[in-house]
Design an enzyme around this catalytic site. Sequence first.
Site, PDB file in Angstrom:
ATOM      1  N   SER A 148     -11.763  61.681  90.164  1.00  0.00           N
ATOM      2  CA  SER A 148     -11.862  61.783  91.633  1.00  0.00           C
ATOM      3  C   SER A 148     -13.278  62.209  91.972  1.00  0.00           C
ATOM      4  O   SER A 148     -13.967  62.830  91.153  1.00  0.00           O
ATOM      5  CB  SER A 148     -10.884  62.846  92.151  1.00  0.00           C
ATOM      6  OG  SER A 148     -11.130  63.142  93.505  1.00  0.00           O
ATOM      7  N   TYR A 161      -6.930  71.149  91.679  1.00  0.00           N
ATOM      8  CA  TYR A 161      -7.097  69.695  91.528  1.00  0.00           C
ATOM      9  C   TYR A 161      -8.525  69.373  91.070  1.00  0.00           C
ATOM     10  O   TYR A 161      -8.733  68.602  90.122  1.00  0.00           O
ATOM     11  CB  TYR A 161      -6.795  69.034  92.869  1.00  0.00           C
ATOM     12  CG  TYR A 161      -6.864  67.523  92.897  1.00  0.00           C
ATOM     13  CD1 TYR A 161      -5.770  66.745  92.515  1.00  0.00           C
ATOM     14  CD2 TYR A 161      -8.015  66.867  93.330  1.00  0.00           C
ATOM     15  CE1 TYR A 161      -5.828  65.358  92.567  1.00  0.00           C
ATOM     16  CE2 TYR A 161      -8.088  65.486  93.384  1.00  0.00           C
ATOM     17  CZ  TYR A 161      -6.994  64.726  93.003  1.00  0.00           C
ATOM     18  OH  TYR A 161      -7.052  63.351  93.049  1.00  0.00           O
TER      19      TYR A 161
HETATM   20  N1  LIG Z   1      -5.658  58.520  96.997  1.00  0.00           N
HETATM   21  C1  LIG Z   1      -6.838  59.103  96.930  1.00  0.00           C
HETATM   22  O1  LIG Z   1      -7.468  59.364  97.972  1.00  0.00           O
HETATM   23  C2  LIG Z   1      -7.459  59.455  95.593  1.00  0.00           C
HETATM   24  C3  LIG Z   1      -8.782  59.885  95.604  1.00  0.00           C
HETATM   25  C4  LIG Z   1      -9.383  60.219  94.389  1.00  0.00           C
HETATM   26  C5  LIG Z   1      -8.677  60.103  93.214  1.00  0.00           C
HETATM   27  N2  LIG Z   1      -7.389  59.682  93.232  1.00  0.00           N
HETATM   28  C6  LIG Z   1      -6.701  59.596  91.940  1.00  0.00           C
HETATM   29  O2  LIG Z   1      -6.203  58.288  91.770  1.00  0.00           O
HETATM   30  C7  LIG Z   1      -5.032  58.317  90.952  1.00  0.00           C
HETATM   31  C8  LIG Z   1      -3.888  57.593  91.665  1.00  0.00           C
HETATM   32  O3  LIG Z   1      -3.626  58.251  92.890  1.00  0.00           O
HETATM   33  P1  LIG Z   1      -2.797  57.598  94.076  1.00  0.00           P
HETATM   34  O4  LIG Z   1      -3.524  57.917  95.307  1.00  0.00           O
HETATM   35  O5  LIG Z   1      -2.454  56.209  93.763  1.00  0.00           O
HETATM   36  O6  LIG Z   1      -1.505  58.558  94.026  1.00  0.00           O
HETATM   37  P2  LIG Z   1       0.058  58.240  94.154  1.00  0.00           P
HETATM   38  O7  LIG Z   1       0.699  59.579  94.362  1.00  0.00           O
HETATM   39  O8  LIG Z   1       0.308  57.145  95.106  1.00  0.00           O
HETATM   40  O9  LIG Z   1       0.412  57.721  92.679  1.00  0.00           O
HETATM   41  C9  LIG Z   1       0.418  58.572  91.566  1.00  0.00           C
HETATM   42  C10 LIG Z   1       1.473  58.076  90.593  1.00  0.00           C
HETATM   43  O10 LIG Z   1       1.490  58.951  89.451  1.00  0.00           O
HETATM   44  C11 LIG Z   1       2.848  59.159  89.068  1.00  0.00           C
HETATM   45  N3  LIG Z   1       2.988  60.393  88.289  1.00  0.00           N
HETATM   46  C12 LIG Z   1       2.878  61.664  88.747  1.00  0.00           C
HETATM   47  N4  LIG Z   1       3.119  62.527  87.746  1.00  0.00           N
HETATM   48  C13 LIG Z   1       3.364  61.780  86.621  1.00  0.00           C
HETATM   49  C14 LIG Z   1       3.686  62.090  85.277  1.00  0.00           C
HETATM   50  N5  LIG Z   1       3.832  63.355  84.853  1.00  0.00           N
HETATM   51  N6  LIG Z   1       3.847  61.074  84.408  1.00  0.00           N
HETATM   52  C15 LIG Z   1       3.728  59.794  84.809  1.00  0.00           C
HETATM   53  N7  LIG Z   1       3.464  59.434  86.082  1.00  0.00           N
HETATM   54  C16 LIG Z   1       3.281  60.423  86.983  1.00  0.00           C
HETATM   55  C17 LIG Z   1       3.607  59.197  90.393  1.00  0.00           C
HETATM   56  O11 LIG Z   1       5.008  58.959  90.229  1.00  0.00           O
HETATM   57  C18 LIG Z   1       2.895  58.105  91.194  1.00  0.00           C
HETATM   58  O12 LIG Z   1       3.517  56.848  91.066  1.00  0.00           O
HETATM   59  C19 LIG Z   1      -4.759  59.791  90.665  1.00  0.00           C
HETATM   60  O13 LIG Z   1      -5.335  60.142  89.435  1.00  0.00           O
HETATM   61  C20 LIG Z   1      -5.484  60.486  91.800  1.00  0.00           C
HETATM   62  O14 LIG Z   1      -5.821  61.822  91.467  1.00  0.00           O
HETATM   63  C21 LIG Z   1      -6.756  59.352  94.394  1.00  0.00           C
END
Ligand SMILES: NC(=O)c1ccc[n+]([C@@H]2O[C@H](COP(=O)([O-])OP(=O)(O)OC[C@H]3O[C@@H](n4cnc5c(N)ncnc54)[C@H](O)[C@@H]3O)[C@@H](O)[C@H]2O)c1
Length: 265
Positions: A148, A161
């Site tokens: 991130s 986080y």
């Molecule tokens: N959305 C944003 O703004 C953003 C920004 C920076 C980084 N990220 C990173 O991108 C990645 C995806 O995020 P997203 O926005 O798609 O989130 P999201 O919550 O839509 O998806 C995350 C997925 O991870 C799964 N998950 C959670 N715990 C788990 C576990 N123990 N084992 C297996 N699966 C598990 C959840 O069920 C979910 O489907 C993450 O690493 C997040 O930190 C997101």
Amino acid sequence: MTAPSSSGRLDGRVAVVTGAARGIGEAIAARLATEGAFVYLADIDGDVATEAAARLVQSGVKAAGIRTDITSDASIADLRERIEADHGHLDILVNNAAILDATPLRDLTRERYDLVQQVNQNGALWATMGLLDLLKAGGRGRVVNIASIQGVRAAPDTLAYATAKGGVVNMTRALAVDLAADGILVNCICPGFVDTRMALLPDGSGHEHDTDWFKDIYIKYGRIPLKRAAQPEDIAAATLFFCGDDCRYVTGQYLLVDGGVSSTF
Ligand SMILES: NC(=O)c1ccc[n+]([C@@H]2O[C@H](COP(=O)([O-])OP(=O)(O)OC[C@H]3O[C@@H](n4cnc5c(N)ncnc54)[C@H](O)[C@@H]3O)[C@@H](O)[C@H]2O)c1
């Protein structure tokens, strides 16, 4: 957004994307599959991952959903066993699964902090370790960690986080050094603001990107020079580079995919 056409650049590759039931992980899985890979959508939410995989298969690409909890060695072992039985090796691992945490510092407990590290940092490490022999067997391994912007910058109420994501950034370097001899390249994507459920406000009052403060500061006044939040497909497009043969002399790096927000102040 128009769907990208396949270049076939990942034909014959086997890939795992963790946290692929929805959001960024689902978009990455779709992109890798469109480029020819067989993709396992591994998610703790197994039913939703299976539905997402079924949609991909229906569109004519190769995918399978599987319930995987990246905090459980037994669950990762099940995933490993399935891949070994189906394909005997693994080419691409995208460590994407994570949970959001926005606990104000004054309310942060040891239990909450430890949980966030366990999923967001340790989960990526132990998923990699659990699948390592299959990545080595393939001989052209690529690991991409989804960290991130908060792995390299800080924002209010994100200590747990941001600390985990900072760990993922430097873990990427350490793994890249240790796995180079095995031909495995390890890189990291740092998304900025992305339009997924993770951008929902913790108090349930709506979507961060729809708030007046977001629209003013980040869009109107241009803190995001590209003047929009990312779509998951924007992150998938950048991830693709690190997964294929075009990435052949890049390892241990992180790439900010943030519309330029980290270039402003
Ligand atoms: N959305 C944003 O703004 C953003 C920004 C920076 C980084 N990220 C990173 O991108 C990645 C995806 O995020 P997203 O926005 O798609 O989130 P999201 O919550 O839509 O998806 C995350 C997925 O991870 C799964 N998950 C959670 N715990 C788990 C576990 N123990 N084992 C297996 N699966 C598990 C959840 O069920 C979910 O489907 C993450 O690493 C997040 O930190 C997101």
